[in-house]
Design an enzyme around this catalytic site. Sequence first.
Site, short mmCIF file in Angstrom:
data_model
loop_
_atom_site.label_atom_id
_atom_site.label_comp_id
_atom_site.label_asym_id
_atom_site.label_seq_id
_atom_site.Cartn_x
_atom_site.Cartn_y
_atom_site.Cartn_z
N HIS A 10 6.19 21.12 17.82
CA HIS A 10 5.28 20.49 16.87
C HIS A 10 4.45 19.41 17.56
O HIS A 10 4.79 18.92 18.63
CB HIS A 10 6.05 19.88 15.69
CG HIS A 10 6.90 18.72 16.08
ND1 HIS A 10 8.09 18.85 16.78
CD2 HIS A 10 6.75 17.38 15.87
CE1 HIS A 10 8.62 17.67 16.99
NE2 HIS A 10 7.82 16.74 16.45
N ASP A 44 3.05 15.59 16.41
CA ASP A 44 3.42 14.62 15.38
C ASP A 44 2.29 14.39 14.38
O ASP A 44 1.10 14.30 14.75
CB ASP A 44 3.77 13.27 16.03
CG ASP A 44 5.13 13.29 16.72
OD1 ASP A 44 5.95 14.16 16.39
OD2 ASP A 44 5.35 12.43 17.60
N HIS A 70 5.71 19.06 21.39
CA HIS A 70 6.99 18.74 22.00
C HIS A 70 8.13 19.33 21.19
O HIS A 70 7.97 19.72 20.03
CB HIS A 70 7.17 17.23 22.22
CG HIS A 70 7.04 16.40 20.98
ND1 HIS A 70 5.82 16.05 20.44
CD2 HIS A 70 7.99 15.84 20.17
CE1 HIS A 70 6.00 15.31 19.35
NE2 HIS A 70 7.32 15.18 19.17
N ARG A 130 11.04 5.63 18.36
CA ARG A 130 9.67 6.03 18.70
C ARG A 130 8.68 5.07 18.06
O ARG A 130 8.82 4.70 16.89
CB ARG A 130 9.41 7.46 18.19
CG ARG A 130 8.07 8.03 18.63
CD ARG A 130 7.79 9.35 17.92
NE ARG A 130 7.42 9.12 16.53
CZ ARG A 130 7.47 10.07 15.58
NH1 ARG A 130 7.94 11.26 15.87
NH2 ARG A 130 7.09 9.79 14.35
#
Length: 292
Positions: free
Chosen positions: A118, A120, A268, A283
Amino acid sequence: MYEGRRTLRRVPDGWPEERPYELFDVVPQGRVIGAEIRGVDLSRPLDPELREELNRALLEWKVLFFRDAHLTSEEQRAFARHWGELETNPLLAQGSAAEVARFEKGGAATPTFENVWHTDVTFRERPALGAVLQLREVPPFGGDTLWADMAAAYDNLSDEVKARIDDAVAVHDFIPGFARFYGPERLAPLQERFPPVRHPVVRTHPETGRRMLFVNTSFTTHIEGVDRAESDELLGLLVRQAHVPEYQVRFTWRPGSIAFWDNRATQHYAVDDYFPHRRVAERVAIAGDRPR
């Protein structure tokens, strides 16, 4: 998919590929994507020259790795702010600040948000420019993350497929990516804040000018202007491009490691192979622009 040699361009035509880096060492980790950066202390503010050179490395390699950084949450946010305003994401668990998303996996934690390719937050009108990820707890084995270069993925499509998608528009929605883990009672109040959005199937990178695939399994629901069967067939072909190993880099985490990736240019995949051990990551995402 096909057998045979693929076109593997790391940078756009005309880019000064062999231009040296003066302020740190760059250690390539893959043919087209991924480099370890050595000789930078991320806990200190970046002067303009260092920030500019790191940005050039990010554009060239798409994901940068830093070993033994051991940043505090505040230092991680300060580093990310050199690239712009930070995002918040009400769909994710929060760390020490609103801008920090915390992912606690393994052990007794509920499995979420792993083992799918995907990009983000493409369900936003302005998806993230990039993200800075640090593992706070590393399992004794497994838990790697992979990134795929979506410019390389586009380069290797046939001319016939490129003609079908170059001006196409796709719809992105947060519901498919989160409905597996959250019930309607949590998702429904957020639908007004995050309605479905339209993005080009092929976006142009705002800094390098490269053409890149911009659809993904988690959030892209359909391509406009074609019937559902054709949309599903075409999306299936496009999202599988991230699976090609020649376009990928794989990173094995150690305590204190940092990954900083260009969310505009990559997909990723977090590998879920470490149960029952724990993997805890934080993150920080940087707000981006509207894809064009």
